[in-house]
Design a protein around this motif. Structure first.
Motif, PDB file in Angstrom:
ATOM      1  N   ASP A 164       0.854  -1.189   0.000  1.00 46.07           N
ATOM      2  CA  ASP A 164       0.000   0.000   0.000  1.00 46.07           C
ATOM      3  C   ASP A 164       0.889   1.238   0.000  1.00 46.07           C
ATOM      4  O   ASP A 164       1.315   1.725   1.051  1.00 46.07           O
ATOM      5  CB  ASP A 164      -0.918  -0.004   1.226  1.00 46.07           C
ATOM      6  CG  ASP A 164      -1.867   1.183   1.261  1.00 46.07           C
ATOM      7  OD1 ASP A 164      -1.820   2.032   0.345  1.00 46.07           O
ATOM      8  OD2 ASP A 164      -2.660   1.259   2.221  1.00 46.07           O
ATOM      9  N   LYS A 165       1.169   1.734  -1.186  1.00 49.41           N
ATOM     10  CA  LYS A 165       2.064   2.889  -1.322  1.00 49.41           C
ATOM     11  C   LYS A 165       1.438   4.174  -0.801  1.00 49.41           C
ATOM     12  O   LYS A 165       2.117   5.185  -0.666  1.00 49.41           O
ATOM     13  CB  LYS A 165       2.502   3.037  -2.771  1.00 49.41           C
ATOM     14  CG  LYS A 165       3.396   1.881  -3.200  1.00 49.41           C
ATOM     15  CD  LYS A 165       3.884   2.024  -4.612  1.00 49.41           C
ATOM     16  CE  LYS A 165       4.762   0.823  -4.949  1.00 49.41           C
ATOM     17  NZ  LYS A 165       5.143   0.822  -6.344  1.00 49.41           N
ATOM     18  N   ASN A 166       0.155   4.144  -0.470  1.00 46.03           N
ATOM     19  CA  ASN A 166      -0.493   5.315   0.124  1.00 46.03           C
ATOM     20  C   ASN A 166       0.003   5.582   1.540  1.00 46.03           C
ATOM     21  O   ASN A 166      -0.297   6.631   2.119  1.00 46.03           O
ATOM     22  CB  ASN A 166      -2.014   5.149   0.133  1.00 46.03           C
ATOM     23  CG  ASN A 166      -2.578   5.200  -1.267  1.00 46.03           C
ATOM     24  OD1 ASN A 166      -2.172   6.023  -2.074  1.00 46.03           O
ATOM     25  ND2 ASN A 166      -3.514   4.311  -1.560  1.00 46.03           N
ATOM     26  N   LYS A 167       0.730   4.645   2.093  1.00 44.65           N
ATOM     27  CA  LYS A 167       1.289   4.820   3.439  1.00 44.65           C
ATOM     28  C   LYS A 167       2.601   5.618   3.412  1.00 44.65           C
ATOM     29  O   LYS A 167       3.160   5.914   4.458  1.00 44.65           O
ATOM     30  CB  LYS A 167       1.548   3.453   4.086  1.00 44.65           C
ATOM     31  CG  LYS A 167       0.320   2.584   4.219  1.00 44.65           C
ATOM     32  CD  LYS A 167      -0.584   3.130   5.270  1.00 44.65           C
ATOM     33  CE  LYS A 167      -1.799   2.225   5.451  1.00 44.65           C
ATOM     34  NZ  LYS A 167      -2.691   2.727   6.464  1.00 44.65           N
ATOM     35  N   ILE A 168       3.085   5.928   2.231  1.00 43.68           N
ATOM     36  CA  ILE A 168       4.328   6.679   2.090  1.00 43.68           C
ATOM     37  C   ILE A 168       3.999   8.158   1.866  1.00 43.68           C
ATOM     38  O   ILE A 168       3.180   8.493   1.019  1.00 43.68           O
ATOM     39  CB  ILE A 168       5.159   6.151   0.885  1.00 43.68           C
ATOM     40  CG1 ILE A 168       5.496   4.666   1.098  1.00 43.68           C
ATOM     41  CG2 ILE A 168       6.423   6.996   0.718  1.00 43.68           C
ATOM     42  CD1 ILE A 168       6.091   4.017  -0.136  1.00 43.68           C
ATOM     43  N   HIS A 169       4.643   9.007   2.642  1.00 39.55           N
ATOM     44  CA  HIS A 169       4.406  10.453   2.563  1.00 39.55           C
ATOM     45  C   HIS A 169       5.750  11.173   2.484  1.00 39.55           C
ATOM     46  O   HIS A 169       6.623  10.927   3.314  1.00 39.55           O
ATOM     47  CB  HIS A 169       3.615  10.940   3.775  1.00 39.55           C
ATOM     48  CG  HIS A 169       2.376  10.159   4.017  1.00 39.55           C
ATOM     49  ND1 HIS A 169       1.203  10.376   3.327  1.00 39.55           N
ATOM     50  CD2 HIS A 169       2.134   9.096   4.847  1.00 39.55           C
ATOM     51  CE1 HIS A 169       0.281   9.524   3.741  1.00 39.55           C
ATOM     52  NE2 HIS A 169       0.828   8.720   4.657  1.00 39.55           N
ATOM     53  N   PHE A 170       5.911  12.019   1.515  1.00 45.34           N
ATOM     54  CA  PHE A 170       7.127  12.806   1.373  1.00 45.34           C
ATOM     55  C   PHE A 170       6.904  14.195   1.952  1.00 45.34           C
ATOM     56  O   PHE A 170       5.935  14.871   1.606  1.00 45.34           O
ATOM     57  CB  PHE A 170       7.535  12.908  -0.105  1.00 45.34           C
ATOM     58  CG  PHE A 170       7.979  11.595  -0.674  1.00 45.34           C
ATOM     59  CD1 PHE A 170       9.316  11.223  -0.586  1.00 45.34           C
ATOM     60  CD2 PHE A 170       7.077  10.741  -1.288  1.00 45.34           C
ATOM     61  CE1 PHE A 170       9.739  10.019  -1.109  1.00 45.34           C
ATOM     62  CE2 PHE A 170       7.512   9.533  -1.812  1.00 45.34           C
ATOM     63  CZ  PHE A 170       8.848   9.158  -1.723  1.00 45.34           C
ATOM     64  N   LEU A 171       7.759  14.591   2.856  1.00 40.02           N
ATOM     65  CA  LEU A 171       7.670  15.920   3.455  1.00 40.02           C
ATOM     66  C   LEU A 171       8.603  16.837   2.672  1.00 40.02           C
ATOM     67  O   LEU A 171       9.787  16.556   2.507  1.00 40.02           O
ATOM     68  CB  LEU A 171       8.081  15.875   4.922  1.00 40.02           C
ATOM     69  CG  LEU A 171       7.265  14.909   5.794  1.00 40.02           C
ATOM     70  CD1 LEU A 171       7.786  14.934   7.221  1.00 40.02           C
ATOM     71  CD2 LEU A 171       5.792  15.253   5.752  1.00 40.02           C
TER      72      LEU A 171
END
Length: 172
Positions: A164-171
């Protein structure tokens, strides 16, 4: 096999057959545990290998739900951590359990992490129950037990499509 292949292959197995884990297989799983990193390299973890059928049965009743599979395992490894050595016992134990879980997968051995920390048996702390079974002092904490055994019932590996790549967040 690459590391990602082993990670995809690692699945929790709750049914085991009668095939015994060899001395060489067990040694590799324990080597993986000893190679696990720990905070400041303090190495607070010890690994209690349980082979005795009666002790496996006792451990299978250490908490209200989810430990019964230990009774059918060929072996179980109780990961204990010395709180007098490190306050990172929970993290260090978890990493060691993960390393063993991955090594078992690489060896085609079924395994399942049985959570002990923050669980109970009829209102009694499950860590206390396990501590009594394996006869260790109170300054040892127990995150979990890894049940091990050969199995005809290992679930199929995950695939990279399962991520689930939606769990990755770039700040930014």
């Amino acid at each position: 096999m690459t590391l990602i292949d082993t990670m995809l292959k690692r699945r929790s197995t709750r049914k085991f057959n009668n095939e015994k884990i060899t001395k060489e297989e067990l040694e590799k799983i324990l080597q993986a545990a000893l190679l696990a990193p720990t905070s400041m390299n303090r190495k607070p973890c010890n690994f209690l290998v349980v082979e005795r059928r009666e002790t496996l049965e006792d451990l299978s009743k250490c908490k209200n739900h989810g430990a019964d599979l230990i009774a059918g395992a060929d072996k179980a490894i109780v990961v204990i951590a010395d709180t007098m050595i490190a306050d990172t016992w929970c993290e260090d134990s978890s990493i060691a359990l993960t390393y063993m879980h991955l090594m078992a997968a690489e060896l085609n051995i079924g395994s399942c992490w049985v959570q002990v920390h923050l669980r109970d048996k009829d209102g009694i702390d499950a860590e206390e129950v396990v501590r009594d079974i394996v006869k260790i002092d109170e300054h040892y904490r127990i995150v979990g037990i890894l049940a091990l055994g050969h199995s005809d019932d290992i679930p199929n590996p995950h695939t990279l499509d399962d991520i689930d790549k939606n769990k990755i967040h770039f700040l930014v």
